[in-house]
Motif scaffolding. Sequence first.
Motif, PDB file in Angstrom:
ATOM      1  N   HIS A 167       0.821  -1.212   0.000  1.00 17.59           N
ATOM      2  CA  HIS A 167       0.000   0.000   0.000  1.00 17.59           C
ATOM      3  C   HIS A 167       0.852   1.257   0.000  1.00 17.59           C
ATOM      4  O   HIS A 167       0.334   2.362  -0.024  1.00 17.59           O
ATOM      5  CB  HIS A 167      -0.944  -0.010   1.202  1.00 17.59           C
ATOM      6  N   PHE A 168       2.163   1.096   0.054  1.00 17.13           N
ATOM      7  CA  PHE A 168       3.052   2.255  -0.083  1.00 17.13           C
ATOM      8  C   PHE A 168       3.281   2.515  -1.578  1.00 17.13           C
ATOM      9  O   PHE A 168       3.118   1.606  -2.397  1.00 17.13           O
ATOM     10  CB  PHE A 168       4.396   1.987   0.613  1.00 17.13           C
ATOM     11  N   PRO A 169       3.665   3.740  -1.936  1.00 19.79           N
ATOM     12  CA  PRO A 169       3.874   4.050  -3.363  1.00 19.79           C
ATOM     13  C   PRO A 169       4.833   3.063  -4.037  1.00 19.79           C
ATOM     14  O   PRO A 169       5.811   2.620  -3.426  1.00 19.79           O
ATOM     15  CB  PRO A 169       4.474   5.458  -3.331  1.00 19.79           C
ATOM     16  N   VAL A 227       6.591   7.055   4.753  1.00 19.38           N
ATOM     17  CA  VAL A 227       5.227   7.310   4.300  1.00 19.38           C
ATOM     18  C   VAL A 227       4.211   6.620   5.196  1.00 19.38           C
ATOM     19  O   VAL A 227       4.556   5.787   6.028  1.00 19.38           O
ATOM     20  CB  VAL A 227       5.001   6.726   2.874  1.00 19.38           C
ATOM     21  N   GLN A 228       2.971   7.013   4.990  1.00 20.71           N
ATOM     22  CA  GLN A 228       1.828   6.298   5.536  1.00 20.71           C
ATOM     23  C   GLN A 228       1.010   5.764   4.366  1.00 20.71           C
ATOM     24  O   GLN A 228       1.082   6.298   3.265  1.00 20.71           O
ATOM     25  CB  GLN A 228       0.936   7.231   6.345  1.00 20.71           C
ATOM     26  N   ALA A 229       0.219   4.743   4.607  1.00 21.80           N
ATOM     27  CA  ALA A 229      -0.701   4.267   3.579  1.00 21.80           C
ATOM     28  C   ALA A 229      -1.744   5.341   3.311  1.00 21.80           C
ATOM     29  O   ALA A 229      -2.035   6.159   4.181  1.00 21.80           O
ATOM     30  CB  ALA A 229      -1.362   2.973   4.014  1.00 21.80           C
ATOM     31  N   VAL A 230      -2.311   5.328   2.106  1.00 15.91           N
ATOM     32  CA  VAL A 230      -3.198   6.417   1.701  1.00 15.91           C
ATOM     33  C   VAL A 230      -4.682   6.110   1.943  1.00 15.91           C
ATOM     34  O   VAL A 230      -5.425   6.942   2.419  1.00 15.91           O
ATOM     35  CB  VAL A 230      -2.979   6.762   0.211  1.00 15.91           C
ATOM     36  N   THR A 231      -5.129   4.907   1.603  1.00 11.25           N
ATOM     37  CA  THR A 231      -6.556   4.604   1.708  1.00 11.25           C
ATOM     38  C   THR A 231      -6.915   4.062   3.094  1.00 11.25           C
ATOM     39  O   THR A 231      -6.060   3.644   3.861  1.00 11.25           O
ATOM     40  CB  THR A 231      -6.983   3.544   0.679  1.00 11.25           C
ATOM     41  N   SER A 232      -8.206   4.059   3.393  1.00 15.03           N
ATOM     42  CA  SER A 232      -8.685   3.523   4.661  1.00 15.03           C
ATOM     43  C   SER A 232      -8.350   2.050   4.820  1.00 15.03           C
ATOM     44  O   SER A 232      -7.813   1.630   5.842  1.00 15.03           O
ATOM     45  CB  SER A 232     -10.213   3.685   4.764  1.00 15.03           C
ATOM     46  N   GLU A 233      -8.665   1.276   3.803  1.00 21.01           N
ATOM     47  CA  GLU A 233      -8.427  -0.166   3.880  1.00 21.01           C
ATOM     48  C   GLU A 233      -6.950  -0.434   4.162  1.00 21.01           C
ATOM     49  O   GLU A 233      -6.602  -1.303   4.950  1.00 21.01           O
ATOM     50  CB  GLU A 233      -8.837  -0.847   2.560  1.00 21.01           C
ATOM     51  N   ALA A 234      -6.070   0.323   3.527  1.00 23.56           N
ATOM     52  CA  ALA A 234      -4.638   0.153   3.698  1.00 23.56           C
ATOM     53  C   ALA A 234      -4.206   0.557   5.107  1.00 23.56           C
ATOM     54  O   ALA A 234      -3.414  -0.133   5.746  1.00 23.56           O
ATOM     55  CB  ALA A 234      -3.890   0.966   2.653  1.00 23.56           C
ATOM     56  N   GLN A 235      -4.720   1.649   5.612  1.00 26.68           N
ATOM     57  CA  GLN A 235      -4.374   2.095   6.966  1.00 26.68           C
ATOM     58  C   GLN A 235      -4.802   1.039   7.994  1.00 26.68           C
ATOM     59  O   GLN A 235      -4.070   0.747   8.933  1.00 26.68           O
ATOM     60  CB  GLN A 235      -5.061   3.426   7.285  1.00 26.68           C
ATOM     61  N   GLY A 284      -5.237   9.240  10.035  1.00 28.66           N
ATOM     62  CA  GLY A 284      -4.054   8.417   9.798  1.00 28.66           C
ATOM     63  C   GLY A 284      -3.640   7.586  10.999  1.00 28.66           C
ATOM     64  O   GLY A 284      -4.415   7.403  11.955  1.00 28.66           O
TER      65      GLY A 284
END
Lengths: 260, 260, 260, 260
Positions: free
Chosen positions: B59-61, B98-106, B171
Amino acid sequence: MKETTIILRKAGKEKGALKLRNPVLIVGLPGIGLVGKLATEHMIREFKAEKVAELYSPHFPHQVLMTRKGTIRMLKNRFYVLRHPKKGSDMLLLVGDVQAVTSEAQYEVCGKMLDFFDSIGGKIIYTLGGYGTGKMVDKPRVFGSATHKDLVEQLKKQGLVFGVATGSIVGAAGMLLGLGRLRGMRGACLMGETHGGYVDAKCAQSVLKVLGTLLNIEINLTKLEDRAKESEKFMRKMEKEVERQRGLGGMQDGGLGYIR
Amino acid sequence: MKETTIILRKAGKEKGALKLRNPVLIVGLPGIGLVGKLATEHMIREFKAEKVAELYSPHFPHQVLMTRKGTIRMLKNRFYVLRHPKKGSDMLLLVGDVQAVTSEAQYEVCGKMLDFFDSIGGKIIYTLGGYGTGKMVDKPRVFGSATHKDLVEQLKKQGLVFGVATGSIVGAAGMLLGLGRLRGMRGACLMGETHGGYVDAKCAQSVLKVLGTLLNIEINLTKLEDRAKESEKFMRKMEKEVERQRGLGGMQDGGLGYIR
Amino acid sequence: MKETTIILRKAGKEKGALKLRNPVLIVGLPGIGLVGKLATEHMIREFKAEKVAELYSPHFPHQVLMTRKGTIRMLKNRFYVLRHPKKGSDMLLLVGDVQAVTSEAQYEVCGKMLDFFDSIGGKIIYTLGGYGTGKMVDKPRVFGSATHKDLVEQLKKQGLVFGVATGSIVGAAGMLLGLGRLRGMRGACLMGETHGGYVDAKCAQSVLKVLGTLLNIEINLTKLEDRAKESEKFMRKMEKEVERQRGLGGMQDGGLGYIR
Amino acid sequence: MKETTIILRKAGKEKGALKLRNPVLIVGLPGIGLVGKLATEHMIREFKAEKVAELYSPHFPHQVLMTRKGTIRMLKNRFYVLRHPKKGSDMLLLVGDVQAVTSEAQYEVCGKMLDFFDSIGGKIIYTLGGYGTGKMVDKPRVFGSATHKDLVEQLKKQGLVFGVATGSIVGAAGMLLGLGRLRGMRGACLMGETHGGYVDAKCAQSVLKVLGTLLNIEINLTKLEDRAKESEKFMRKMEKEVERQRGLGGMQDGGLGYIR
């Protein structure tokens, strides 16, 4: 098809077809200036490399291409085998129509590619690409970025320029090295200096020269420019097609426009 | 790599390396004003905390960073161990690119972080961050928000300000506490008052002062400002790089532009 | 419902209902000019084909339609059986309200459709659609694109025009052929020449004429135009509804606007 | 947390707590005019219904709310039990902060809700919501849309208006009925006529009047307006908070702006 799948072609199923000597993976997927794709496809055609496998993925665009012969074909990536003409390492060449778009998809697709390369005992990866600068140069340099420090020293001697390119490498050219390294593989990205706004055959030549040195193989570059023109033509056609489809407005994309 | 994965580094594999006394998780991932990241990275360097694990995620870039040494490295989060110099709780420090971007990923990434913290017997979490106000202040307050009511009373006495910050915490700084609480963990978010539009070293100092009190540990803040400048420099470089890539137009993102 | 699901209707559960003679799949999902949908729905009504199954998918929009009778119904795709009146191949007809939007979803939904077709022994697929040109023509041609070279030759003789349509076929009309081919199925896409900006009954007629020849079946086209008007009316109503919902602003989409 | 999870609260774990007489599910999640949410929350407070379970989902926004008490809480949906004061059906009431945003998420979340309702023997569902018209009316009608034809006739007699509302019902109010029907459940959506651009207490009153008739329960509406003002206040605060966060620019969203 729920996940990315690699299907062996007839040639890949033949006995010994995938027994390679110290296999090196050469990657030329579409990217900046189409540099990697031009370079790798040139090698495939120049050496008449044999197609051994195809990769399909639900993360590729949900469309098929119409060929000139009247048939359809799915978007895919392709693996070719090229045996070293002398005593060097055999090569597995990877090219394709597209790359996956999202991070999750890139991780999955690159993971499957590395699984396959791993299964034939592969350890070394060279990914080819362009490094966009927005400028035009006469003699494009080839920048390098490697998985390990000792590789940097070694590659410097073979013509790669280190310490100039900065920032990040987006897509498979970077991820295959990053994920490969986590599996104990080694390698480097060869980035030709390019403007970034057009298909750059000269840059692909520079990259191939360095790659030839690395692999200890002579690559005839005579036909590269003609092939680049072909690629550009294909690309322009695709762009025209995209415009045609956009012109159709809301009914495009399977006509979902009318209900959402 | 199909899901977020935590890999133990050499130090983390050593015998007893992860036997911590009442471990406290300190989280400083990138966020508003880079406050949490500055504060936590300062602690790591000041106390020479030891890296014990790395977290990678699909889920990271999907890109790798080129380092000054000519090597590549993947985007990741990192765990460090810091043993309390006196008789206080040992610390597991979490920082990252980084942090994950989407809810599911977080939800997935934070879940894996809590699994790891749980596996070493952790119960207490302090997440560090900035609370953006759009204003500049001389003496930034440190706002708090805790998982349990009784913690609120206790933390008030130790310098945290309650009842001012309102709204939501976006986040990992919020999710680790929310998901942690569902697993029976306790903790708080320490939010330094900050403008929000620039990297704020002074705010990170305020946060570290309160954190020092909470952990009963003396934190020398002399070098914080210099380190903040380094972080800002890195950040500016990244932004410049992003602009360079944007300038390349449709061929960026792996060159998919030409076919979609 | 975690994935796309096909549910047999009463008629489909009856003994022998799905024992078809050399079944051919005819696909008319919404797309350019609604050509495929018009054509296939016309066949269903003209021949009173029997509904045997329904397909539901979490990849379809999360909404239900209100019917005139005061009931709700989910968005879905539908399979009908049409036995050949003479000695030709029996037909499985596929129509529906929507197509999935993303690539991953299209791969899953098309996969389930092919599973079902495979389970009744199906081998041949004809997908119907429009080929948008932005121009209006008096006598729309019907362009073809086939899975195999020998099919091209055969279909040319039956009225399909090859070599004119270029580019790609987006959505199920292309993917069912592409994925079907990987499973050993054969078939073609029949694309009627159409403007692309409106519902095109005349184009659907052209497509049905060619399809009639392919299937050796006589299709009465008298009522097609009236049915097209109905479809257009339904479409306009839907569009008006979309506008009504958009007019509601931030509270639409389940009112999430107020919290994000 | 990989998927939507329902956690029983203390009250729900008590013996017999979930043994309901002919349980009816009443759904009031956020939507147009907050009508359904206002109505259902009013019932919960008016009848002091007991919270029996909470639903958490990785498809909800990845943030926690800061409460006035200084604590954090996750975004969630909540189930309450309300026993019928006379001999009618017992009720399971469902309210919440948010709905899932994507189709895939709505299918999963609604599926879990129905699993839970199914596990306590539920068969009847009433979803409450607003039907946005962009107009203001003195006496809002309550439109209906039901799962089955015979229900339409029955509900007409109890004050629901059929045949006026057209189009689609987006989100859980529609999906719970659509998916419920596939499992053999029955029910209807009660949509109060509302402008759509503001929180509409009067409309919620209309909906509750009809619902009272359906459930054969007397609902005192005196305090509804005050509660609506509270809801509106909460909503405005949230909006202000969203603006505050937006004002922070690129560093918001966990500060990812600096690296992508």
